[in-house]
Every structure is written in C-alpha cells, then in structure tokens.
Design an enzyme around this catalytic site. Structure first.
Site, mmCIF file in Angstrom:
data_model
loop_
_atom_site.group_PDB
_atom_site.id
_atom_site.type_symbol
_atom_site.label_atom_id
_atom_site.label_comp_id
_atom_site.label_asym_id
_atom_site.label_seq_id
_atom_site.Cartn_x
_atom_site.Cartn_y
_atom_site.Cartn_z
ATOM 1 N N ASP A 1 18.816 -8.163 1.221
ATOM 2 C CA ASP A 1 19.435 -6.854 1.491
ATOM 3 C C ASP A 1 20.930 -6.969 1.807
ATOM 4 O OD1 ASP A 1 20.058 -4.335 2.497
ATOM 5 O OD2 ASP A 1 18.691 -4.445 4.210
ATOM 6 N N HIS B 1 19.631 -2.162 9.022
ATOM 7 C CA HIS B 1 19.975 -3.246 8.096
ATOM 8 C C HIS B 1 20.723 -4.371 8.815
ATOM 9 C CE1 HIS B 1 18.806 -0.902 4.555
ATOM 10 N NE2 HIS B 1 19.258 0.133 5.243
#
Ligand SMILES: [Zn+2]
Ligand SMILES: [Zn+2]
Length: 566
Positions: free
Chosen positions: A204, A377
């Site tokens: 990610d 994130h």
C-alpha cells in the site's frame, strides 16, 4: 536484466507467473490485481473509484476487465482484502460476467458483501469464507489471509503461494500497535513469510509520502473525549460509514459522558447493523437510540453519528447543515466533529459543508482545527517495517498515484531491495517471473476506466464525456435551417436555440449567424441533390457557425445544425 539461463527443458514449471494490475496503480481507487499462472488466474480485490470533477454525470468508475473476460475460463477466484468500496465496489458490475466464480472474504467483509449482492440481484453468487490465518487451495495457487490493521475491522493481507514462490499482497494497512478491537497485525506471520522467502511484495503506497508513523486509532477516541468533556449541547460526529472502529469510539466516548447515540445515514445504519449482528460493534446496553426518538432525549445526553464527512451533498451531515434533514437540524449549541480528512478531490465539498455548519451557529471541529481523525494507511516507517519483515526479492508499490509509487520504491531501495527489482507499474502492465529467476515487464494489456452512469455500464465513453465537457464549458448553439429542396437556398429565417451559451441570443448575434448560414448555402458545390450532401452541408454549417461564434464571442459552444428540406 537479471541472469537468464538458457533452459532446454520445458516442464510445467517453465511457465512464467504473471502479475497484472488492472487498477489501483497510478491512481487512488479501483484496486484490482490479476495473478496468472498457466491456465489459472486468481484476482485480488475488485474496487471502484469515484469520478473526478471532469467526469460530468458519471456515478462510478470501475476497472476495464476485458483482459479477464477474454480469459474467463481461467478465473478461479476473487480474493477480497477488506470491504472498502475501492476494493469491492466494482464486484456487482464485474461478477455477472463471471457466474459461479467464488468470492473469498473475511466475516465482516462477507456480511457487507452479502448485503451488496442482494441489492444487485447477485444473491446466489458464491461467497466463501477466508478468515485471517486460513488457507484455501485454488488450483496451482494457495491463498492465505493474514490479519492486518486498517480503518475497517477484519482487514487482511494475502500471501499467495504460487509455483514460483510466495507473493505477498498487503491490501490497505497500517501498523496500529493498540487497535480498538484488540486484533492487531499478525507480525509473526509476516516475519515467518519473510523467513521462508517472499518472491514479490505488493504494498500500500497511499501514505508513502508521509514520514514517521501513522498514529493509533485510539488517539481519535482521546480527541473525542477531549471535545465532549463539559459540553451540554448535542454532539454530532460525521465519519466514514465503514469505519466501525471509529463508530465504536463514538459510542465509547459518548458513553463516558452519559450520552446515548443515534446512527443516521443509510450506509452507516446498514453497516452498523451488520457489524453489530456479527459482533464487531458493541454499543453500551440501551445506548443506541432510534433516529425517530431523538426529540425525547435532552441535548446534553445525545450524540449523533452520521455520514457525510467527505461533504457529500446528499449525505447526513450536509443535509443537516442545510436544514434539509428529516430528523436533525443543526443549530446554535450543537458541536460537530468532522472525523475524516478530505480525500483529494473532495476538499471543496468538505469546506462548503463546514462553512454551512458555522453559518447555522454550530461549533465545528475538523481536520484543520483538531486531530479527530487518523489515517488507516501506513506511513514511511511502517512501510519500511513491512519491507524488512517480508524481505521480498521483488517489490511492486501499489495503491497510489505515480509519485506515491515512486516514493514507496525509494523506501524499498533504502531498506535494501535491489533497485532493478523494484517495479513501478501502470494499469495493464504485467510483470512476469520466470523459473530461472528472470523478472521482466510484459507487454501491456487492455486496462483503464469503465464508467457507470445510472443503469449503464461502459456505454458512456470518452466521446460522450468530451461532449459533456464542451456543453459544461460553453453550452450549446442549435440552429434549424430550412432549405429549398430545388435550389438549396435558405427559406425564411433560421431558428436558433441556445443553452448555457447566452441567456437569449441578441439581434446582432442572430443577424451575424444568419449571414454566415446564407454564405455557406451560397458556397460553390453545395446544391442539395443527395442525402449525403445534407451531411456535408451540416458539417459546413457547423464549421462556419463555430468560426463565426468564436470570432464574435471568443467562445466555443457545441454547434448543432439541423437541416430541414422543403
Ligand atoms: Zn481500505
Ligand atoms: Zn484502499
């Protein structure tokens, strides 16, 4: 190029493993990656993206799955990392082309997906369990889910066993050491994978530009408590409908100050119901109140959780701010917490909603004022840890725009991945792994955007969008020209209608346009004797009028001549 041995033997293992991103690289959203070996394919995620402001009238954007449709018989499974829309939102549009191909997901994701499937008449599509820590065999592949921290419970990364080695896909993640639900990232599993050897890591990149660590979700709960302490008015918290941990923290903080909680907003009501049923959301006993009973509860004992933290005009918060909501009108004395930071592209909507909230007299805490939000994130130090735990031979930064992929690539090089094994891919660009160790980019396959507009999927393309942009920027100029069938001369005055160009065309503009039309009709070789000459005449009228309108107004409306013969 890395070492390439001339291998004469052709065995089954001589096949390359292909990884093909169909979405989610070079962009935020519509994540989808294909893993192909021989006659078998598994797909990780199948998400959507929201349209940007240039995509007039488009509701959703989904990946172009032509590549998969052409290999329909090979597709063994869709593996889902978590139930955010950018990972599952395209499933209802893509699955009808893959009847019977199972979707694997963890418990909460299955709960949310079952609901989605029902809405899209996909009730019978096979939806199978793959929980963190479980392994499923899919032809030559094995898929193992491992628990990872993110802004939705039950998020997984997937370790995909392939004939050429293990490929690890993180999905979206952060390393929250103190997650709200107590179920943290499975660091041991990641370390074990690294010790056994990882061929390739896909990770990610959303926050690869942010230094340091992303704070724990728990810090948001502290911020909520700090804001709620001592307030005697209502508290309204807007956040993402899928962020169950955040909603849990609203319940927890509200509970500490003796507040009941009402959940308002279709998607949030649905998600919290599913999450409560499955045990992922635990409100205090009797703490949740139905939205139609709000008036019975004193302001000081009430908290409302709602949607619209991205300023979406039709969602709870914007409607409450505009006094357009059935159950809640925000006004003086109310405290609003916008628990999100604007997703790029939504800044304007969010700013307008916050302005409106202040205008009606509410006190507003938002991203610029107080940190009542943390990202789901990983920041740079967490990305390094992921790389150091898994120690991949090759690395593909995913989930991010190009510069984020580049930043993530640099991080990988910093922690010791060989620069020649770091691959910044674009959608549709395959990466191929060969048994002799060679890794190379394959030639690009069809990939891109498919637009969903109302009930149509893929019917609206670039041409329609170009027209919509032209209409939006300079409007339309329509003229009906009646011509004599015999000699091709103008009969009467042309009729002119405009929209979005000028309020009413004035006499000067009409006269000028008529003059130009007459000139075109009088032009050499424009006698109307055949149908195809009408098409030609229309072209000439269009060119002549466009030129005239540009000369006289410096604008370029869409010009549509209609020719009627009498
Ligand atoms: Zn996510
Ligand atoms: Zn995502």
């Amino acid at each position: 190029m890395t070492k390439r041995r001339a291998s004469a033997t052709t065995t089954a293992a001589a096949e390359p493993l292909r990884i093909v991103p169909l979405g989610g690289v070079g962009e935020i959203g519509k994540n989808m990656t294909v893993f192909e070996y021989g006659d078998e394919i598994v797909v990780i995620d199948c998400g959507l993206a929201f349209p940007d402001e240039e995509m007039y009238g488009i509701d959703l954007v989904i990946p172009d799955v032509t590549y998969l449709k052409e290999r329909r018989g090979k597709v063994k499974a869709f593996l889902i990392t978590h139930a955010h829309e950018d990972h599952v939102g395209a499933l209802p549009y893509v699955l009808p082309a893959f009847p019977g191909v199972p979707v694997y997901a963890s418990t909460l994701a299955r709960g949310l997906l079952a609901n989605k499937f029902k809405e899209h008449k996909l009730r019978d599509h096979p939806l199978h369990a793959l929980e963190p820590g479980e392994t499923v065999s899919l032809g030559v592949f094995t898929a193992r889910g491992f628990r990872i921290g993110h802004s939705i419970p039950d998020a997984m990364g997937i370790a995909l066993g392939t004939p050429l080695g293990t490929v690890v896909h993180t999905g979206d993640f952060k390393f929250d050491q103190t997650p709200v639900d107590g179920k943290g990232t499975d660091f041991h599993e990641l370390a074990r994978l690294g010790a056994d050897g990882v061929l390739c890591l896909l990770s990610d990149s959303t926050r690869s530009e942010s230094p340091g660590y992303t704070p724990s979700e728990r810090t948001v709960g502290e911020a909520f408590r700090g804001i709620m302490e001592g307030l005697d008015g209502r508290v309204i918290v807007a956040t993402f409908a899928s962020n169950i941990a955040r909603i849990q923290q609203v319940f927890d903080a509200a509970g500490e100050f003796g507040r009941k909680v009402a959940v308002i907003g279709r998607s949030m009501e649905q998600n919290t119901r599913i999450a409560s049923d499955l045990g992922y959301l635990k409100p205090g006993a009797g703490q949740q109140v139905p939205k139609d009973r709000l008036r019975d509860i004193p302001d000081a004992e009430l908290c409302i959780a709602t949607t619209g933290a991205q300023g979406e005009p039709m969602a709870g918060l914007a409607r409450m701010a505009n006094r357009d909501h059935r159950f809640v009108e925000i006004g003086p004395g109310d405290t609003v917490i916008v628990s999100a930071s604007p997703i790029p592209g939504n800044e304007e909507y969010v700013a307008r909603t916050i302005d409106n909230l202040f205008k009606v007299g509410a006190n507003v805490y938002y991203h610029a004022i107080r940190h009542a939000h943390v990202s789901g994130h990983a920041s740079q130090e967490e990305l390094k840890l992921m790389l150091n735990l898994t120690r991949p031979r090759a690395f593909i930064p995913v989930h991010g725009e190009f510069r984020m992929q580049v930043a993530h690539g640099r991080i990988a090089a910093e922690v010791g991945v060989s620069p020649e094994n770091i691959f910044i891919l674009e959608n549709g660009q395959p990466l191929e792994f060969f048994p002799d160790g060679l890794i190379r980019r394959g030639s690009s396959v069809e990939a891109g955007m498919v637009f969903v507009d109302g009930l149509s999927v893929g019917e609206v393309g670039d041409v329609v969008l170009r027209d919509r942009r032209a209409l939006a920027s300079d409007g339309i100029f329509l003229c009906v020209v009646t011509v004599d069938r015999q000699n091709g001369s103008l009969v009467g005055k042309p009729e002119i209608v405009t929209r979005g160009f000028v309020a009413t065309p004035d006499a000067k503009l009409l006269a000028g346009a008529t003059e130009r039309i007459t000139r075109v009709l009088a032009g050499p070789g424009d006698r109307i004797d055949r149908i195809n000459e009408i098409a030609l005449l229309k072209e000439k009228l269009k060119d002549g009028l466009s030129q005239y309108l540009y000369e006289s107004t410096k604008r370029r409306p869409m010009v549509m001549p209609v020719v009627v013969e009498v």
